[in-house]
Design an enzyme around this catalytic site. Structure first.
Site, PDB file in Angstrom:
ATOM      1  N   TYR A  11       0.827  -1.223   0.000  1.00 41.26           N
ATOM      2  CA  TYR A  11       0.000   0.000   0.000  1.00 41.26           C
ATOM      3  C   TYR A  11       0.859   1.271   0.000  1.00 41.26           C
ATOM      4  O   TYR A  11       0.830   2.083  -0.937  1.00 41.26           O
ATOM      5  CB  TYR A  11      -0.919  -0.056   1.216  1.00 41.26           C
ATOM      6  CG  TYR A  11      -1.749   1.164   1.492  1.00 41.26           C
ATOM      7  CD1 TYR A  11      -2.412   1.849   0.472  1.00 41.26           C
ATOM      8  CD2 TYR A  11      -1.894   1.626   2.800  1.00 41.26           C
ATOM      9  CE1 TYR A  11      -3.197   2.965   0.748  1.00 41.26           C
ATOM     10  CE2 TYR A  11      -2.683   2.727   3.089  1.00 41.26           C
ATOM     11  CZ  TYR A  11      -3.322   3.403   2.059  1.00 41.26           C
ATOM     12  OH  TYR A  11      -4.093   4.497   2.340  1.00 41.26           O
ATOM     13  N   GLY A  36       1.914  -8.250  -1.138  1.00 39.94           N
ATOM     14  CA  GLY A  36       1.917  -7.224  -2.187  1.00 39.94           C
ATOM     15  C   GLY A  36       1.232  -7.709  -3.459  1.00 39.94           C
ATOM     16  O   GLY A  36       0.869  -8.884  -3.585  1.00 39.94           O
ATOM     17  N   ALA A  84       7.723  -5.197   5.010  1.00 39.08           N
ATOM     18  CA  ALA A  84       7.543  -5.656   6.393  1.00 39.08           C
ATOM     19  C   ALA A  84       6.168  -6.285   6.502  1.00 39.08           C
ATOM     20  O   ALA A  84       5.256  -5.920   5.754  1.00 39.08           O
ATOM     21  CB  ALA A  84       7.637  -4.491   7.372  1.00 39.08           C
ATOM     22  N   TYR A 158       5.147  -6.659  16.424  1.00 37.86           N
ATOM     23  CA  TYR A 158       5.232  -5.812  15.226  1.00 37.86           C
ATOM     24  C   TYR A 158       5.907  -4.476  15.573  1.00 37.86           C
ATOM     25  O   TYR A 158       6.898  -4.084  14.950  1.00 37.86           O
ATOM     26  CB  TYR A 158       3.836  -5.568  14.638  1.00 37.86           C
ATOM     27  CG  TYR A 158       3.827  -4.419  13.665  1.00 37.86           C
ATOM     28  CD1 TYR A 158       4.540  -4.497  12.475  1.00 37.86           C
ATOM     29  CD2 TYR A 158       3.138  -3.232  13.948  1.00 37.86           C
ATOM     30  CE1 TYR A 158       4.566  -3.422  11.593  1.00 37.86           C
ATOM     31  CE2 TYR A 158       3.160  -2.165  13.077  1.00 37.86           C
ATOM     32  CZ  TYR A 158       3.880  -2.267  11.893  1.00 37.86           C
ATOM     33  OH  TYR A 158       3.919  -1.200  11.033  1.00 37.86           O
ATOM     34  N   GLY A 301      -4.867  -4.086  22.834  1.00 37.17           N
ATOM     35  CA  GLY A 301      -3.677  -3.331  22.408  1.00 37.17           C
ATOM     36  C   GLY A 301      -3.967  -2.029  21.696  1.00 37.17           C
ATOM     37  O   GLY A 301      -3.046  -1.363  21.230  1.00 37.17           O
TER      38      GLY A 301
END
Ligand code: UDP
Length: 342
Positions: A11, A36, A84, A158, A301
């Protein structure tokens, strides 16, 4: 000048490729295509795509030196590193995947930038790195709006993997003079105004595309994750920034590091927060359609409020975001959404 863009099929990376093209740079994309989209790179952006892993050192060496056939003898001058994995929930269930890909592969990449610099008799090749406000964790409300000095206390693998890469970059800067720019993004949103590039995560977890899915009927309803937060309407507040504005900042960051070297760090956001309920309202008014929303329990979170102070990027890079209005962000997102998710 040829720039290597890792994660250019994703993106934010794909919008960065477009911004680089508009600024007159040649680009080459390296992407493993796990999340992707090949068609975006080959058909929409029409730039060379190398399918591979950032941790493949042999492949990196060939690309950086210009020896790879996709580059046709042109050595790489700098690298934008977007590749990533970015699903918080998945990072909690499978941290090894995140540390191997996001952290381990980035170390290999930094070593390759250093070796290629040595081969050319220079510093390591310049790097622009895509980091995240998730690296701030759950900031103290007194620290909002969040500037770059806010302590990084990520609360999931992450966020930690991104913060650790930032540390690697700082250490490579101190030891080997790696020229770098780190951008910590707030909530990337919207789509290129041309309507041919946009957000297409599979699976999708982000608020704006899911709101539009509920509006278009692709999903029966939107789940609102909690309305009992300490915010005016009880839903979480985020700083949504247009992906084209983010991409433009990368070009400015790249130009800065190519010109003066050094190590630079910037938050990228608009400095204005919108709650989940406000996003729903603006989406309904932009599209002229309604949606069903059900309040469900909080998502673990999620900090109540994340709003950036991005004065430093405006001041030092002369970055002037063009699409700061949430309705414009949603208009562009809707234009893309209607075309690609009927
Ligand atoms: N959110 C929501 N429903 C969804 C997806 C997101 O209520 O289906 C909320 C989420 O709890 C957060 C905000 O929308 O408060 C933005 O979430 P997103 O995943 O887009 O970005 P994040 O801030 O987590 O990076």
């Amino acid at each position: 000048m040829t720039i290597l863009v890792t994660g250019g099929a994703g993106y934010i990376g794909s919008h960065a490729v477009r911004a680089l093209q508009r600024a007159g740079y040649r680009t080459v994309v390296l992407d493993n295509l796990v999340y992707g989209h090949r068609q975006i790179v080959e058909e929409v952006l029409q730039v060379p795509l190398v399918v591979g892993q950032v941790g493949n050192r042999e492949l990196l060496d060939k690309l950086l030196s210009g020896a790879h056939p996709a580059i046709g003898g042109e050595p790489i001058q700098a690298l934008l590193h977007f590749a990533a994995y970015a699903y918080v929930g998945e990072s909690m269930a499978n941290p090894a995947k995140y540390y191997r890909n996001n952290l381990g592969d980035s170390l290999t990449l930094l070593e390759a930038l250093k070796s290629e610099g040595e081969r050319r008799g220079t510093t390591p090749l310049p790097l622009v790195f895509s980091s995240t406000c998730a690296s701030y964790g759950i900031p103290d409300p007194a620290q909002i709006p969040i500037d770059e000095s806010c302590p990084q206390q990520p609360i999931n693998p992450y966020g930690r993997s991104k913060a650790m890469v930032e540390q690697l970059i700082a250490d490579f800067g101190a030891a080997y003079g790696l020229p770098s720019v780190i951008f910590r993004y707030f909530n990337a949103a919207g789509a290129d105004p041309a309507g041919d590039l946009g957000e297409n995560h599979i699976p999708e977890t982000h608020l704006i595309p899911l709101v539009l899915d509920a509006i278009s009927g692709a999903q029966p309803y939107l789940r609102v994750f909690g309305d009992d937060y300490p915010t005016p309407d009880g839903t979480c507040i985020r700083d949504y920034i247009h992906v084209t504005d983010l991409a433009d900042a990368h070009v400015l960051g790249l130009q800065r590091v190519l010109a003066v070297g050094g190590q630079h760090l910037f938050n990228l956001g608009n400095g204005t927060g919108y709650s989940v309920k406000q996003v729903i309202e603006v989406a309904q008014s932009v599209t002229g359609r309604g949606l069903l929303a059900h309040v469900v329990p909080r998502r673990p979170g999620d900090p109540p409020v994340l709003v950036a102070s991005a004065h430093k990027a405006r001041r030092e890079l002369d970055w002037q975001p063009r699409y700061t209005d949430l309705s414009t962000i949603l208009e562009h997102a809707w234009l893309w959404h209607r075309t690609f998710s009927p």
